[in-house]
Enzyme design. Sequence first.
Site, PDB file in Angstrom:
ATOM      1  N   GLY A   1       0.809  -1.210   0.000  1.00  0.00           N
ATOM      2  CA  GLY A   1       0.000   0.000   0.000  1.00  0.00           C
ATOM      3  C   GLY A   1       0.840   1.256   0.000  1.00  0.00           C
ATOM      4  CG  LEU A   2       4.748   1.092   0.798  1.00  0.00           C
ATOM      5  CD1 LEU A   2       6.222   0.689   0.804  1.00  0.00           C
ATOM      6  CD2 LEU A   2       4.420   1.926   2.032  1.00  0.00           C
ATOM      7  N   GLY A   3       1.778   2.858  -2.696  1.00  0.00           N
ATOM      8  CA  GLY A   3       1.574   3.659  -3.898  1.00  0.00           C
ATOM      9  C   GLY A   3       2.530   3.325  -5.012  1.00  0.00           C
TER      10      GLY A   3
ATOM     11  CB  SER B   1       0.232   2.064  -9.647  1.00  0.00           C
ATOM     12  OG  SER B   1      -0.679   2.734  -8.809  1.00  0.00           O
ATOM     13  CB  ALA B   2       1.221   6.875  -7.361  1.00  0.00           C
ATOM     14  CB  ALA B   3       6.290   5.234  -6.930  1.00  0.00           C
TER      15      ALA B   3
ATOM     16  CG  ASP C   1      -1.525   7.813  -5.241  1.00  0.00           C
ATOM     17  OD1 ASP C   1      -1.904   8.832  -5.854  1.00  0.00           O
ATOM     18  OD2 ASP C   1      -2.000   6.678  -5.474  1.00  0.00           O
TER      19      ASP C   1
END
Length: 339
Positions: free
Chosen positions: A117-119, A121-123, A165
């Site tokens: 849940g660290l994002g 895809s956004a990173a 995110d």
Amino acid sequence: MVSISTSAPGKLFLLGEYAVLDGAPALLAAVDRRARVTISDSESGSWQVSAPNLGIVNLALGGDGGLPSGLDAAGRSKLRVFDAVREAVLARAPRPARPLAITMDSGALSRGGHKLGLGSSAAVAVALTAALATALDLDLDREALFRLAEQAHRRAQGGVGSGGDVAASVYGGLIRYSRGAVPVPLRWPEELSVLAVVTGEGALTTRLVGRVADYAAEDPARYRADIARLAGLAERAEASLADPDAFLRLAGDYFSALTVLDTHARAGIVTERHHELHAVAQRVGGVFKTSGAGGGDVGLAFSHSGEPAERLAAALAGAGAAVVPLGFFAAGVHGGSRS
């Protein structure tokens, strides 16, 4: 061009999740698990993409890097962020794109093959936007990079999400984020400690957010009341950083308000394990809450720094909870120069 390398950090919502979707502010921290992208000229003369942690190696692409027509649904799903970013950047590039070989790696944002849940895809969206923009001579300042990456990521996610995110991955550190506004950098008080705690095997954000959206459609009045409760708490988050005790109370109140929302929505945001860890933290003077979408994603444990933080970590370990070794308030997107 020889090679372009970029990286962007993951994120954790500290406060404001779900309410941020309705315009409330949220506090987000960038963490030192990073997605990495490398771009070079393609030696084969055609576009190629690799994502080793997704099982994709030297996949030959179509013209301008489009996904090949024979790619199955699973492959398209894995590359939906890539395709959305590629299309968004190429649409704005000042010159035609030559064939590129692109490698993306977000493996550092998972644990044992399970998302935290660290994002991730956004990173990836942020790092890839920065790398492709450099490769195609598209000059983007930080705000323009955020807007372009956020637009592409939202499209890849089917329109779901706040964009927080993406903002954390671009700007880094600790930010106050509201939809439609430029993120505000903040300072985390040294008197407060935060730990990231494994709570399950990951949750699908779009599914949880979708269930809450269904609840909003089924019972709009009660949904508005639940979100208003969360939004009122979120509005106090920035000011509470000046008073560690106030922040700890606020984090506990936010978890309680999220529990009410989840009970009404039947979404699975708050699990039995979350309630167990909340009780464990409470017994030693700390606070546990979910982060982001909730479900099986990583949760957060807050306390005063020093001995209280050590006591909290020991209590969590005694309850069988694994603390994820994370550095909080990491730098935002980095790189983009040619080497």
